[in-house]
Design an enzyme around this catalytic site. Structure first.
Site, PDB file in Angstrom:
ATOM      1  N   TRP A   1       0.525  -1.155   2.641  1.00 18.72           N
ATOM      2  CA  TRP A   1      -0.003  -0.201   3.259  1.00 18.72           C
ATOM      3  C   TRP A   1       0.252   0.088   4.725  1.00 18.72           C
ATOM      4  O   TRP A   1       0.157   1.267   5.144  1.00 18.72           O
ATOM      5  CB  TRP A   1      -1.462   0.086   3.005  1.00 18.72           C
ATOM      6  CG  TRP A   1      -2.015   0.174   1.571  1.00 18.72           C
ATOM      7  CD1 TRP A   1      -1.360   0.327   0.271  1.00 18.72           C
ATOM      8  CD2 TRP A   1      -3.631   0.435   1.215  1.00 18.72           C
ATOM      9  NE1 TRP A   1      -2.096   0.651  -0.741  1.00 18.72           N
ATOM     10  CE2 TRP A   1      -3.559   0.578  -0.360  1.00 18.72           C
ATOM     11  CE3 TRP A   1      -4.736   0.269   1.736  1.00 18.72           C
ATOM     12  CZ2 TRP A   1      -4.610   0.654  -1.052  1.00 18.72           C
ATOM     13  CZ3 TRP A   1      -5.961   0.395   1.005  1.00 18.72           C
ATOM     14  CH2 TRP A   1      -5.898   0.601  -0.530  1.00 18.72           C
ATOM     15  N   LYS A   2       0.634  -0.795   5.258  1.00 15.44           N
ATOM     16  CA  LYS A   2       1.288  -0.886   6.648  1.00 15.44           C
ATOM     17  C   LYS A   2       0.120   0.055   7.567  1.00 15.44           C
ATOM     18  O   LYS A   2      -0.955  -0.322   7.219  1.00 15.44           O
ATOM     19  CB  LYS A   2       2.614   0.109   6.461  1.00 15.44           C
ATOM     20  CG  LYS A   2       3.643  -0.730   5.790  1.00 15.44           C
ATOM     21  CD  LYS A   2       5.146  -0.103   5.887  1.00 15.44           C
ATOM     22  CE  LYS A   2       5.892  -0.808   4.785  1.00 15.44           C
ATOM     23  NZ  LYS A   2       7.409  -0.356   5.003  1.00 15.44           N
TER      24      LYS A   2
ATOM     25  N   GLY B   1      11.766   2.308   3.588  1.00 15.94           N
ATOM     26  CA  GLY B   1      11.151   3.646   3.945  1.00 15.94           C
ATOM     27  C   GLY B   1      12.002   4.927   4.157  1.00 15.94           C
ATOM     28  O   GLY B   1      12.041   5.769   4.704  1.00 15.94           O
TER      29      GLY B   1
ATOM     30  N   GLY C   1       5.926   0.143  -0.411  1.00 20.53           N
ATOM     31  CA  GLY C   1       5.358   0.664   0.944  1.00 20.53           C
ATOM     32  C   GLY C   1       4.575   2.126   0.475  1.00 20.53           C
ATOM     33  O   GLY C   1       3.841   2.044  -0.004  1.00 20.53           O
ATOM     34  N   GLY C   2       5.720   2.931   0.837  1.00 24.09           N
ATOM     35  CA  GLY C   2       5.154   4.534   0.710  1.00 24.09           C
ATOM     36  C   GLY C   2       4.596   4.787  -0.648  1.00 24.09           C
ATOM     37  O   GLY C   2       3.534   5.366  -0.616  1.00 24.09           O
TER      38      GLY C   2
HETATM   39  P1  13P Z   1       8.915   1.463   1.124  1.00 29.24           P
HETATM   40  O1  13P Z   1       8.573   1.219  -0.162  1.00 29.24           O
HETATM   41  O2  13P Z   1       8.211   2.561   1.891  1.00 29.24           O
HETATM   42  O3  13P Z   1      10.374   1.409   1.284  1.00 29.24           O
HETATM   43  O4  13P Z   1       8.589   0.115   2.101  1.00 29.24           O
HETATM   44  C1  13P Z   1       8.933  -1.014   1.588  1.00 29.24           C
HETATM   45  C2  13P Z   1       8.235  -2.027   2.458  1.00 29.24           C
HETATM   46  O5  13P Z   1       8.325  -2.387   3.330  1.00 29.24           O
HETATM   47  C3  13P Z   1       7.102  -2.873   1.496  1.00 29.24           C
HETATM   48  O6  13P Z   1       6.651  -4.157   2.512  1.00 29.24           O
END
Ligand code: 13P
Length: 252
Positions: free
Chosen positions: A10-11, A175, A236-237
């Site tokens: 989820w960053k 991302g 991520g997203g």
């Molecule tokens: P995204 O799926 O947003 O490209 O991010 C990937 C990521 O960094 C997962 O750790």
């Protein structure tokens, strides 16, 4: 047989209430899933709220970082013991955002200390590796990834690596909406598995899970995860919405 492993990173997103709602939504939506292993990795501040939501589910909890030291004078940091105490099973280490944000600039040597610290407490590291666009264009992808593996996993034994998942995350695909083609990803995953065979043994190579990360969505998950050496995804997203994260898991 390697069980597919989908983890959501989820960053630095959401709020406490947003994080607990998203966790609750995933628990409800994925109640019937027992075939794919799932983990979510919220920010430190939301770990305990999310842990409560996950308590009665099959979804595991992970953190996004740790500091490799015992308790003491490390303002702002959390160590592996604290993460275990908060209910974490996994910890993401060596994420490209921590390697490449100039203010953070984490080295393989520092990541290696974190890996050792996680393993010493029984926390399972998800070790991220991956090349920059200019490294790919210069034909250096395999060299860069192998260097990251060699140095981040220095001194790690064949027994210890059982706890580790490797995530191949090409930096140019994170991302950006630019996903590696299944062939591009499979090629690097195959080289990581060959490296594991060479550095450790056949058993380690055959059982270590290697996730792909970088713009994974429900629409591309099936093809990526259908590759022989892709054992899961680090998302991520698309992990920030119940529907898209569940969609990836359904397509896995
Ligand atoms: P995204 O799926 O947003 O490209 O991010 C990937 C990521 O960094 C997962 O750790």
């Amino acid at each position: 047989m390697r069980k597919t492993f989908i983890a959501g990173n989820w960053k630095m997103n959401l709020t406490q209430s947003g994080a607990t709602e998203l966790a609750a939504g995933l628990v409800a939506k994925l109640a019937d899933n027992t075939t794919v292993e799932v983990a979510i990795c919220p920010s430190f501040g939301f770990l305990s709220g999310v842990a409560e939501q996950l308590a009665s589910s099959h979804i595991s909890l992970g953190a996004q970082n740790l500091y490799p030291a015992e308790c003491g004078a490390y303002t702002g940091e959390l160590n592996a013991e604290m993460l275990l105490d908060l209910g974490c099973e996994y910890v993401i280490l060596g994420h490209s955002e921590r390697r490449h944000l100039p203010e953070l600039d984490e080295s393989n040597e520092f990541i290696n200390l974190k890996i050792k610290s996680a393993i010493a407490t029984g926390l399972k590291p998800i070790l991220c590796v991956g090349e920059l666009l200019e490294e790919r264009e210069a034909g250096r992808t395999t060299t860069v990834v192998e260097q990251q593996l060699t140095n981040s996993l220095a001194d790690i034994t064949a027994e210890q690596i059982e706890l580790i998942t490797i995530a191949y995350e090409p930096v140019w695909a994170i991302g950006t909406g630019k996903v590696a083609t299944p062939e591009q990803a499979e090629e690097v995953h195959g080289s990581i598995r060959a490296w594991l065979r060479d550095r450790f043994n056949d058993l380690v190579a055959d059982t270590t899970r290697i996730q792909y990360g970088g713009s994974v969505k429900p629409e591309n998950a099936r093809e990526l995860l259908g590759q022989p050496n892709i054992d899961g995804a680090l998302v991520g997203g698309a992990a920030l919405s119940t529907d898209s994260f569940a969609g990836i898991i359904e397509n896995a």
